[in-house]
Design a protein around this motif. Structure first.
Motif, mmCIF file in Angstrom:
data_model
loop_
_atom_site.group_PDB
_atom_site.id
_atom_site.type_symbol
_atom_site.label_atom_id
_atom_site.label_comp_id
_atom_site.label_asym_id
_atom_site.label_seq_id
_atom_site.Cartn_x
_atom_site.Cartn_y
_atom_site.Cartn_z
ATOM 1 N N ASP A 1 29.490 -36.733 -17.039
ATOM 2 C CA ASP A 1 29.100 -35.966 -15.864
ATOM 3 C C ASP A 1 28.964 -34.505 -16.281
ATOM 4 O O ASP A 1 29.398 -34.128 -17.370
ATOM 5 C CB ASP A 1 30.147 -36.106 -14.756
ATOM 6 N N ARG A 2 28.406 -33.705 -15.405
ATOM 7 C CA ARG A 2 28.261 -32.271 -15.702
ATOM 8 C C ARG A 2 29.589 -31.634 -16.054
ATOM 9 O O ARG A 2 29.669 -30.762 -16.900
ATOM 10 C CB ARG A 2 27.634 -31.539 -14.515
ATOM 11 N N TRP A 3 30.667 -32.072 -15.397
ATOM 12 C CA TRP A 3 31.963 -31.455 -15.635
ATOM 13 C C TRP A 3 32.564 -31.855 -16.976
ATOM 14 O O TRP A 3 33.524 -31.249 -17.431
ATOM 15 C CB TRP A 3 32.940 -31.724 -14.497
ATOM 16 N N THR A 4 31.997 -32.881 -17.661
ATOM 17 C CA THR A 4 32.503 -33.280 -18.977
ATOM 18 C C THR A 4 31.795 -32.549 -20.110
ATOM 19 O O THR A 4 32.106 -32.760 -21.267
ATOM 20 C CB THR A 4 32.370 -34.801 -19.205
ATOM 21 N N GLY A 5 30.824 -31.718 -19.791
ATOM 22 C CA GLY A 5 30.080 -30.996 -20.823
ATOM 23 C C GLY A 5 28.683 -30.696 -20.335
ATOM 24 O O GLY A 5 28.354 -30.882 -19.174
ATOM 25 N N ASP A 6 27.865 -30.249 -21.234
ATOM 26 C CA ASP A 6 26.487 -29.895 -20.910
ATOM 27 C C ASP A 6 25.655 -31.176 -20.838
ATOM 28 O O ASP A 6 25.062 -31.597 -21.822
ATOM 29 C CB ASP A 6 25.937 -28.937 -21.965
ATOM 30 N N VAL A 7 25.649 -31.822 -19.681
ATOM 31 C CA VAL A 7 24.966 -33.100 -19.505
ATOM 32 C C VAL A 7 23.784 -32.922 -18.562
ATOM 33 O O VAL A 7 23.960 -32.595 -17.394
ATOM 34 C CB VAL A 7 25.930 -34.173 -18.949
ATOM 35 N N ASP A 8 22.592 -33.116 -19.098
ATOM 36 C CA ASP A 8 21.371 -33.126 -18.297
ATOM 37 C C ASP A 8 20.851 -34.555 -18.335
ATOM 38 O O ASP A 8 20.287 -34.987 -19.343
ATOM 39 C CB ASP A 8 20.348 -32.150 -18.885
ATOM 40 N N TRP B 1 19.513 -36.833 -21.331
ATOM 41 C CA TRP B 1 20.699 -37.370 -21.998
ATOM 42 C C TRP B 1 20.471 -38.768 -22.562
ATOM 43 O O TRP B 1 19.768 -39.586 -21.976
ATOM 44 C CB TRP B 1 21.850 -37.402 -20.990
#
Length: 185
Positions: free
Chosen positions: A64-71, A75
């Protein structure tokens, strides 16, 4: 049908989608040796459901966004997982087919997806971040078994799509998913 202004619902109100996903993975043989990657994990409530309601003790990976730079538009899974779950996510993407394709390529056993049913609700009006309604027929064309559920308060307003890797014998588990062919239910 009119859609309520976006309101965060309680876990119990959202749990139907987690229970369906857990059921579909169990049908495909989910066990404690398996890994589950939860794409768009949010508050990791699928993990809560798997562990508290199903007693599962496998490896859970939240993406998820909160786990790192996830687009999620770009992705790709960094490794293979036994199961990939993508609950209430694909409708937020411009190109959901791209993500579904990389999930299927990365799954050892299968992929479970849930999304609002555009045949019943106005998907774009449900949430200002929704970009692409995905129909049951579209999921079936990609090879997903589909079923309809009440996820938001209206009969059949949600779709669960499950893709099992070819050769996975779910019949041995005395469950035969019925593939949607576009006529009847």
């Amino acid at each position: 049908m009119p859609v309520e202004k976006f309101v965060r619902r309680t876990y119990l109100e959202r749990a139907a989608r987690y229970r369906i996903a857990a059921d579909r993975m169990s049908t495909g043989g989910l066990n404690d040796r398996h890994s589950v990657a939860d794409i768009g994990a949010g508050h990791t409530e699928l993990d809560v459901c798997l562990r508290t309601e199903h007693g599962w003790r496998g490896r859970y990976v939240a993406v998820d966004r909160w786990t790192g730079d996830v687009d999620l538009e770009r992705w790709k899974p960094p490794m293979r997982f036994d199961w990939l779950a993508c609950l209430e996510v694909i409708e937020h993407l411009q190109d959901p087919d791209r993500l579904m394709s990389v999930l299927m390529d990365s799954a050892e056993l299968g992929v479970v997806i849930t999304t609002p049913n555009p045949a019943v609700v106005d998907v774009l009006a449900m949430d200002p971040t929704h970009k692409t309604p995905v129909s049951r027929e579209h999921l079936a064309q990609l090879g997903f078994y589909t079923s309809l559920h009440n996820f938001y308060g209206t009969a059949e307003d949600g779709i669960c799509g499950t893709w099992y890797r070819e050769g996975l014998d779910v019949v041995e588990r005395q469950v035969t998913p019925v593939r949607y062919e576009g006529c009847g239910r």
